[in-house]
Design a protein around this motif. Structure first.
Motif, mmCIF file in Angstrom:
data_model
loop_
_atom_site.group_PDB
_atom_site.id
_atom_site.type_symbol
_atom_site.label_atom_id
_atom_site.label_comp_id
_atom_site.label_asym_id
_atom_site.label_seq_id
_atom_site.Cartn_x
_atom_site.Cartn_y
_atom_site.Cartn_z
ATOM 1 N N ARG A 193 37.887 5.482 26.860
ATOM 2 C CA ARG A 193 38.387 5.993 28.135
ATOM 3 C C ARG A 193 39.514 6.969 27.853
ATOM 4 O O ARG A 193 40.633 6.573 27.526
ATOM 5 N N VAL A 194 39.214 8.261 27.970
ATOM 6 C CA VAL A 194 40.190 9.291 27.622
ATOM 7 C C VAL A 194 41.183 9.545 28.747
ATOM 8 O O VAL A 194 42.235 10.153 28.537
ATOM 9 N N HIS A 195 40.823 9.103 29.932
ATOM 10 C CA HIS A 195 41.643 9.328 31.118
ATOM 11 C C HIS A 195 41.254 8.253 32.120
ATOM 12 O O HIS A 195 40.184 7.654 32.010
ATOM 13 N N ARG A 196 42.101 7.970 33.110
ATOM 14 C CA ARG A 196 41.764 6.931 34.090
ATOM 15 C C ARG A 196 40.468 7.253 34.831
ATOM 16 O O ARG A 196 39.810 6.359 35.370
ATOM 17 N N SER A 197 40.054 8.531 34.808
ATOM 18 C CA SER A 197 38.849 8.938 35.542
ATOM 19 C C SER A 197 37.715 9.377 34.634
ATOM 20 O O SER A 197 36.740 9.953 35.106
ATOM 21 N N ALA A 198 37.815 9.131 33.326
ATOM 22 C CA ALA A 198 36.773 9.620 32.429
ATOM 23 C C ALA A 198 36.603 8.717 31.205
ATOM 24 O O ALA A 198 37.589 8.292 30.590
ATOM 25 N N ILE A 199 35.350 8.434 30.874
ATOM 26 C CA ILE A 199 34.979 7.706 29.658
ATOM 27 C C ILE A 199 33.986 8.576 28.890
ATOM 28 O O ILE A 199 33.062 9.137 29.486
ATOM 29 N N VAL A 200 34.166 8.706 27.584
ATOM 30 C CA VAL A 200 33.240 9.516 26.785
ATOM 31 C C VAL A 200 32.593 8.648 25.717
ATOM 32 O O VAL A 200 33.169 7.658 25.265
ATOM 33 N N GLN A 201 31.366 9.036 25.338
ATOM 34 C CA GLN A 201 30.735 8.394 24.185
ATOM 35 C C GLN A 201 31.252 9.106 22.936
ATOM 36 O O GLN A 201 31.150 10.333 22.819
ATOM 37 N N LEU A 202 31.808 8.345 22.007
ATOM 38 C CA LEU A 202 32.534 8.926 20.879
ATOM 39 C C LEU A 202 31.665 9.827 20.011
ATOM 40 O O LEU A 202 32.148 10.849 19.498
ATOM 41 N N ASP A 203 30.393 9.472 19.847
ATOM 42 C CA ASP A 203 29.572 10.318 18.981
ATOM 43 C C ASP A 203 29.148 11.624 19.649
ATOM 44 O O ASP A 203 28.485 12.460 19.025
ATOM 45 N N ARG A 204 29.541 11.808 20.921
ATOM 46 C CA ARG A 204 29.296 13.085 21.594
ATOM 47 C C ARG A 204 30.487 14.050 21.437
ATOM 48 O O ARG A 204 30.402 15.196 21.846
ATOM 49 N N VAL A 205 31.586 13.556 20.875
ATOM 50 C CA VAL A 205 32.785 14.391 20.747
ATOM 51 C C VAL A 205 32.608 15.394 19.621
ATOM 52 O O VAL A 205 32.235 15.040 18.498
ATOM 53 N N ASP A 206 32.900 16.666 19.928
ATOM 54 C CA ASP A 206 32.801 17.732 18.928
ATOM 55 C C ASP A 206 34.171 18.140 18.404
ATOM 56 O O ASP A 206 34.346 18.371 17.206
ATOM 57 N N ALA A 207 35.171 18.218 19.307
ATOM 58 C CA ALA A 207 36.491 18.687 18.880
ATOM 59 C C ALA A 207 37.554 18.297 19.892
ATOM 60 O O ALA A 207 37.246 17.973 21.045
#
Length: 270
Positions: free
Chosen positions: A221-235
């Motif tokens: 959870r990168v922000h209170r309003s957003a969760i990302v799948q870690l293997d989708r992170v590029d930079a």
């Protein structure tokens, strides 16, 4: 909960008309039993503890003890499935943080009630099944040491404690979205938007609840309003101001809360 077992429903509202309204709609649903109709929060706490309902329709605005205070008193972990009933939409986010399954804003129509009830019924049965599964796994774990002669292959592998698929209902059809397909999730009021490639799926779920159900080794959870799948992170994109965005492999950029940045950098370096 077996399918043929009546769903035990408790109705809590300080207004008699409100209680009758919910009771009338509940009685239209098959396989239900109204175990009580309560008019204040203090009595609601006693009723929840003594009657052990499967589902509670709980008014938020009550004198003396509000619906939110009822949940805090019982404790979210011990509360049955809850649908809040409120005259003010502003209570919704706090209600979801307290583990409510859904909420109804007065005045609500029959269709909106039916939607909330059916969702609550499904999840009440699921939670009961999960509880039974966890107890079974605990028994297997305790007795495993006593039965060394039994081959390990005879026992099923423990079920994952995290979500593998998320049900998405649309136009009377339920699709099951594999969490491995999700790129990121955004909050949208009382809803969460699952983004899968160029498709978006809206579910009525709080971000806090989703975060707890998703594998932390895969999601962040990168922000209170957003969760990302870690293997989708590029930079990570750092600005001179100190702000930082996460850029996904599909080019999407999402702001990172400053309080979450250091932990995200650590996770990505693993």
């Amino acid at each position: 909960m077996p399918e043929n077992t009546p769903l035990r429903v408790l109705i809590v509202d300080d207004e008699p008309l409100g209680r009758r309204r919910v009771a009338g709609l509940v009685r239209k649903e098959p396989g239900v039993e109204i175990v009580g109709m309560i008019g204040d929060g203090v009595a609601a706490v006693d009723a929840i503890r003594s009657l052990a309902p499967d589902l509670v329709f709980l008014d938020v605005q009550m004198p003396g003890m509000t619906g939110l205070e009822v949940v805090r008193t019982i404790g979210p972990a011990k509360m049955p499935t809850v649908v809040f009933v409120t005259a003010f939409d502003t209570h919704a986010l706090e209600a979801f943080d307290l583990a409510a399954i859904d909420y109804l804003v007065k005045p609500f129509d029959d269709d909106r009630f039916k939607e909330a009830f059916q969702r609550a019924r499904r999840l009440a049965r699921l939670e009961s099944a999960n509880a039974l599964r966890e107890k079974l796994l605990a028994v297997l774990h305790e007795t495993g040491a006593e039965d060394r002669a039994a081959p390990a292959s005879r026992l099923p592998p423990p079920a994952s404690r995290y979500l593998e698929r998320i049900p998405v209902e649309s136009r009377g059809k339920i699709r099951y979205i594999p969490v491995s397909d999700i790129d990121y999730i955004l909050a949208d009021g009382p809803y969460a938007e699952l983004v899968v490639g160029d498709r978006k799926h809206l579910i009525r779920e709080a971000m806090q609840s989703l975060e707890k159900q998703l594998d932390p080794a895969r999601f962040f959870r990168v922000h209170r309003s957003a969760i990302v799948q870690l293997d989708r992170v590029d930079a990570l994109l750092k600005a001179p101001s100190g702000d930082c965005d996460v850029q996904l492999k599909n080019g999407v950029k999402i702001r990172i809360a400053r309080s979450r940045r250091e932990e995200l950098e650590t996770r990505l370096a693993m």
